[in-house]
Every structure is written in structure tokens, then in C-alpha cells.
Design a protein around this motif. Structure first.
Motif: not given
Length: 91
Positions: A56, A60, A71
Motif C-alpha cells: 500500500e 500510494c 493518499s
């Protein structure tokens, strides 16, 4: 918009579309605001596709480098607001 969205070649077409929708919600939060529930729904789907925190963060960060939209900060803002509120970010 002069940038592309990060994605993995391991994802299905539907997953790529859902990840793009999440990043579009991040963009919307910066450009005009987005309802917390809408953003949360897109983020939950994103986390189904990208469950790993490390992945993630990588994805991001790629998006932020390309777009200038964070994000991470948008997710933090989502977590700090009650239901029914609008997320409005500024650069």
C-alpha cells in the motif's frame, strides 16, 4: 491529468478499475471534496486488493509522486472525521 495510475500486473481488470476508482476519490478530495462514506468505501475495496501495508505504501507513494496528491494524508483525514462529513484536502 498528465500522469498514470500505479497498478500491478497481477491484478484482474476489475481490481485495476477499483484501484483507479480509489485514486480518483483521492483526487476528488483535493479538487472539490468527497463524502467520507464514499471515500471509505473506495478505500475498503482498495485494501481488499492491496492488503499489505508495505505494498500500500509503495503504490500510494508512486501515486503521490506522479500526481502530488497524498493518499496517506487523505486516509488520515478520513479517520479523523465523523460520518456524514466531507473530506476536503489542500495541497
Amino acid at each position: 491529468m498528465e500522469y498514470s495510475y500505479p497498478f500491478s500486473t497481477d491484478w484482474t481488470t476489475e481490481e485495476v478499475i477499483d484501484v483507479v476508482k480509489f485514486f480518483e476519490k483521492v483526487e476528488q478530495a483535493y479538487e472539490k471534496g468527497v463524502q467520507r462514506e464514499e471515500f471509505m468505501s473506495a478505500y475498503r475495496r482498495f485494501k481488499e486488493i492491496v492488503p499489505s501495508k508495505a505494498e500500500e505504501k509503495t503504490i500510494c507513494n508512486e501515486f503521490e509522486e506522479a500526481s502530488g496528491y497524498s493518499s496517506y494524508r487523505t486516509i488520515q483525514k478520513m479517520n479523523s472525521l465523523p460520518d456524514g462529513e466531507k473530506i476536503k484536502m489542500s495541497k
